[in-house]
Design an enzyme around this catalytic site. Structure first.
Site, PDB file in Angstrom:
ATOM      1  N   ALA A  34       0.826  -1.248   0.027  1.00 55.77           N
ATOM      2  CA  ALA A  34       0.089   0.045   0.064  1.00 55.77           C
ATOM      3  C   ALA A  34       0.785   1.409  -0.084  1.00 55.77           C
ATOM      4  O   ALA A  34       1.985   0.981   0.444  1.00 55.77           O
ATOM      5  CB  ALA A  34      -0.926  -0.046   1.142  1.00 55.77           C
ATOM      6  N   ALA A  37       2.265   2.514   3.490  1.00 54.37           N
ATOM      7  CA  ALA A  37       2.971   1.793   4.398  1.00 54.37           C
ATOM      8  C   ALA A  37       4.329   2.344   4.375  1.00 54.37           C
ATOM      9  O   ALA A  37       4.630   2.327   5.658  1.00 54.37           O
ATOM     10  CB  ALA A  37       3.165   0.470   3.571  1.00 54.37           C
ATOM     11  N   ARG A  59      -0.936  -9.191  -4.015  1.00 56.41           N
ATOM     12  CA  ARG A  59      -1.179 -10.255  -5.104  1.00 56.41           C
ATOM     13  C   ARG A  59      -0.419 -10.424  -6.195  1.00 56.41           C
ATOM     14  O   ARG A  59      -0.773 -11.213  -7.163  1.00 56.41           O
ATOM     15  CB  ARG A  59      -2.732  -9.913  -5.236  1.00 56.41           C
ATOM     16  CG  ARG A  59      -3.465  -9.995  -3.884  1.00 56.41           C
ATOM     17  CD  ARG A  59      -4.902  -9.757  -4.021  1.00 56.41           C
ATOM     18  NE  ARG A  59      -5.331  -9.907  -2.903  1.00 56.41           N
ATOM     19  CZ  ARG A  59      -7.000  -9.522  -2.619  1.00 56.41           C
ATOM     20  NH1 ARG A  59      -7.647  -9.099  -3.747  1.00 56.41           N
ATOM     21  NH2 ARG A  59      -7.603  -9.867  -1.585  1.00 56.41           N
ATOM     22  N   TYR A  83      -0.879 -13.415   0.730  1.00 55.76           N
ATOM     23  CA  TYR A  83      -1.315 -12.651   2.281  1.00 55.76           C
ATOM     24  C   TYR A  83      -0.926 -13.975   3.463  1.00 55.76           C
ATOM     25  O   TYR A  83      -0.576 -13.721   4.342  1.00 55.76           O
ATOM     26  CB  TYR A  83      -2.582 -12.241   2.493  1.00 55.76           C
ATOM     27  CG  TYR A  83      -2.828 -11.017   1.441  1.00 55.76           C
ATOM     28  CD1 TYR A  83      -1.735 -10.237   1.157  1.00 55.76           C
ATOM     29  CD2 TYR A  83      -4.149 -10.606   1.016  1.00 55.76           C
ATOM     30  CE1 TYR A  83      -1.882  -9.185   0.172  1.00 55.76           C
ATOM     31  CE2 TYR A  83      -4.214  -9.406   0.349  1.00 55.76           C
ATOM     32  CZ  TYR A  83      -3.075  -8.623  -0.212  1.00 55.76           C
ATOM     33  OH  TYR A  83      -3.440  -7.636  -0.864  1.00 55.76           O
ATOM     34  N   LEU A  99      -5.014  -2.732   4.022  1.00 62.55           N
ATOM     35  CA  LEU A  99      -5.786  -3.254   2.784  1.00 62.55           C
ATOM     36  C   LEU A  99      -6.890  -2.207   2.829  1.00 62.55           C
ATOM     37  O   LEU A  99      -7.301  -1.464   3.899  1.00 62.55           O
ATOM     38  CB  LEU A  99      -6.106  -4.762   3.260  1.00 62.55           C
ATOM     39  CG  LEU A  99      -4.858  -5.430   2.980  1.00 62.55           C
ATOM     40  CD1 LEU A  99      -5.352  -7.048   3.568  1.00 62.55           C
ATOM     41  CD2 LEU A  99      -4.288  -5.770   1.706  1.00 62.55           C
ATOM     42  N   HIS A 104     -10.356  -5.521   5.715  1.00 64.08           N
ATOM     43  CA  HIS A 104      -9.896  -5.438   7.171  1.00 64.08           C
ATOM     44  C   HIS A 104     -10.170  -6.557   8.116  1.00 64.08           C
ATOM     45  O   HIS A 104      -9.439  -7.112   8.801  1.00 64.08           O
ATOM     46  CB  HIS A 104     -10.132  -4.020   7.921  1.00 64.08           C
ATOM     47  CG  HIS A 104      -9.568  -2.837   7.345  1.00 64.08           C
ATOM     48  ND1 HIS A 104      -9.570  -1.562   7.939  1.00 64.08           N
ATOM     49  CD2 HIS A 104      -8.577  -2.822   6.411  1.00 64.08           C
ATOM     50  CE1 HIS A 104      -8.943  -0.701   7.111  1.00 64.08           C
ATOM     51  NE2 HIS A 104      -7.980  -1.336   6.370  1.00 64.08           N
ATOM     52  N   LYS A 122      -7.175   2.610  10.003  1.00 65.72           N
ATOM     53  CA  LYS A 122      -8.576   2.716  10.155  1.00 65.72           C
ATOM     54  C   LYS A 122      -9.075   3.070   9.040  1.00 65.72           C
ATOM     55  O   LYS A 122      -8.496   3.356   7.902  1.00 65.72           O
ATOM     56  CB  LYS A 122      -8.566   4.058  10.925  1.00 65.72           C
ATOM     57  CG  LYS A 122      -8.155   5.393  10.505  1.00 65.72           C
ATOM     58  CD  LYS A 122      -6.398   5.605  10.970  1.00 65.72           C
ATOM     59  CE  LYS A 122      -6.004   6.457   9.690  1.00 65.72           C
ATOM     60  NZ  LYS A 122      -4.727   6.147   9.403  1.00 65.72           N
ATOM     61  N   ARG A 192     -11.172   4.484  -2.572  1.00 64.20           N
ATOM     62  CA  ARG A 192     -12.222   5.388  -1.444  1.00 64.20           C
ATOM     63  C   ARG A 192     -13.696   5.495  -1.959  1.00 64.20           C
ATOM     64  O   ARG A 192     -14.429   6.001  -1.343  1.00 64.20           O
ATOM     65  CB  ARG A 192     -11.567   6.503  -0.951  1.00 64.20           C
ATOM     66  CG  ARG A 192     -10.325   6.539  -0.533  1.00 64.20           C
ATOM     67  CD  ARG A 192      -9.627   7.822  -0.173  1.00 64.20           C
ATOM     68  NE  ARG A 192      -8.189   7.747   0.623  1.00 64.20           N
ATOM     69  CZ  ARG A 192      -7.234   7.577   0.072  1.00 64.20           C
ATOM     70  NH1 ARG A 192      -7.101   7.413  -1.404  1.00 64.20           N
ATOM     71  NH2 ARG A 192      -6.102   7.431   0.607  1.00 64.20           N
ATOM     72  N   ASP A 204     -13.622   7.036   5.374  1.00 64.57           N
ATOM     73  CA  ASP A 204     -12.007   7.333   5.224  1.00 64.57           C
ATOM     74  C   ASP A 204     -11.711   8.572   6.002  1.00 64.57           C
ATOM     75  O   ASP A 204     -10.664   8.464   6.785  1.00 64.57           O
ATOM     76  CB  ASP A 204     -11.921   7.738   3.606  1.00 64.57           C
ATOM     77  CG  ASP A 204     -10.542   7.827   3.590  1.00 64.57           C
ATOM     78  OD1 ASP A 204      -9.652   7.043   3.462  1.00 64.57           O
ATOM     79  OD2 ASP A 204      -9.978   9.079   3.222  1.00 64.57           O
TER      80      ASP A 204
END
Length: 398
Positions: A34, A37, A59, A83, A99, A104, A122, A192, A204
């Site tokens: 991501a 990260a 993936r 994963y 993710l 989540h 979150k 999003r 978000d």
């Protein structure tokens, strides 16, 4: 000011290695390559003496390899089952889950079942019930699970709360929290904006505004007074922006009876695409929290990313509302912690908790469940409805 900002950002993006690194640091794996990260975990870990990012899973193997090479991560899992392969790695002790929202629950539950501690982005999940199940499993397993509201670990947020809680501005009469960005930041293909992945501005960004309002107030809402969503035909069930007003309990209210309880309004504003003024003048991000009290007010600019820049304005007023004194405070950390990002403070607390030490700040699963409960109620009030719950069944979980 510009020099100070550049100095702080340099320390964030080019962190100094720890002077006395642990011989057995906490080994963390990342689920998904991501974009968040690096700033949220990889860079903070480079400065932490007792934490290291040991693996990443994506993936696509090529993407996993490229991500690992770029950030100096020893292991890269890719392709089908990546994963789970990371979760099965006995060297991995903790997992960071950034993710999409809709994943989540599944991968946090699987990580916990695999015996891993979890730092969870979150909002914690798509529903409050999913959040409750995750924290119940973590407690049952004796594992640490933390929803990554990183702002709460920063000294600026803690100072803002301290001022409000001290009674300096009197009893709270209203709160306004805003988090919005100009049009053009998020494209139409952004996750999003995908309902099936738990998208929407109040998921978000609203999770931040809800959390911040509750944190500063030291209380939880009692009802949603109103909620309106800004929508677009190309994104069914997605709120591009949401404005919600909730009632929070006043200190002077009657705690014995919710019917007679006195309240004050808390306005929460979020937006993915704030339009330009007059159709062409660009606007700045709207990121602030304002608390008005009976004897003054406080404004906390950039509560979500105070390590970049922020200010806390505190004003005292007389009985007529006239300002009698004001000051501006800033908190960027002291000593070796000066310029630490919110994420670095958060990682410090997470590792302390895993290691059995007492973190400087912490909040439990009940806080996360409550936060998402009220996000759900706002969505219900907009008539868009709550985000879809996961249909994945976790083996061994009832």
């Amino acid at each position: 000011m510009v020099y100070a900002v550049c100095k702080r950002l340099y320390r964030v993006f080019y962190p100094l290695p720890p002077t006395s690194p642990s011989a057995t640091p906490l080994r963390i794996g990342i689920l998904g390559a991501a974009n968040i990260a690096p700033i949220a975990l990889i860079l903070p870990a480079k400065n932490h003496p007792d934490a290291v990012v040991h693996a990443v899973a994506a993936r696509d193997q090529t993407r996993a390899d490229a991500f690992a090479k770029k950030w100096g991560i020893p292991k890269a899992y890719g392709g089908s089952g990546a994963y789970q392969k990371l979760l099965d790695d006995p060297e991995i002790e903790a997992v960071y889950n950034p993710l999409p929202n809709g994943l989540h629950y599944e991968w946090t539950m699987k990580a916990l079942m695999a015996g891993k501690h979890v730092l969870l982005e979150k909002p914690s999940a798509d529903t409050a019930e999913e959040t409750r199940k995750m924290f119940e499993l973590a407690e049952k397993k004796g594992l640490v699970l933390l929803e990554a509201f990183h702002y709460r670990f920063h000294p600026a947020a803690q100072r803002a709360k301290e001022i409000v809680a001290s009674g300096e501005i009197g009893d709270i009469t209203s709160i306004e929290v805003s988090l919005g960005v100009p049009r053009g930041i998020f494209g139409d293909d952004d996750i999003r904006l995908k309902y099936e992945l738990g998208g929407g501005s109040f998921m978000d960004m609203g999770c931040y505004t809800m959390s911040t309002a509750r944190y500063l107030a030291g209380a939880d809402p009692v009802k949603v007074t109103s909620a309106t969503a800004d929508t677009a035909s190309k994104f069914p069930k997605i709120d591009i922006g949401t404005t919600a007003v909730l009632a929070f309990p006043s200190k002077s209210g009657d705690s014995e009876s919710s019917e007679s309880q006195r309240t004050y309004p808390v306005t929460l504003k979020t937006h993915f695409r704030i339009p330009p003024r007059l159709g062409f003048i660009p606007v700045m991000p709207q990121v602030y929290a304002k608390v008005v009290g009976t004897r003054g007010e406080l404004k906390f600019l950039n509560f979500a990313g105070p390590y970049i820049y922020h200010y806390i304005d505190a004003k005292k007023t007389d009985e007529k509302g006239n300002v009698v004194s004001s000051r501006t405070e800033k908190r960027y950390g002291e000593g070796e912690k000066y310029g630490w990002s919110t994420y670095r403070f958060q990682l410090e607390a997470f590792v302390d908790k895993v290691r059995g030490r007492t973190p400087q700040h912490w909040f439990d699963g009940a806080d996360s469940v409550t936060n998402l409960t009220w996000i759900e109620r706002v969505y219900e009030a907009t008539d868009l409805g709550v985000r879809p719950a996961s249909t994945v069944e976790i083996p061994g979980v009832i």
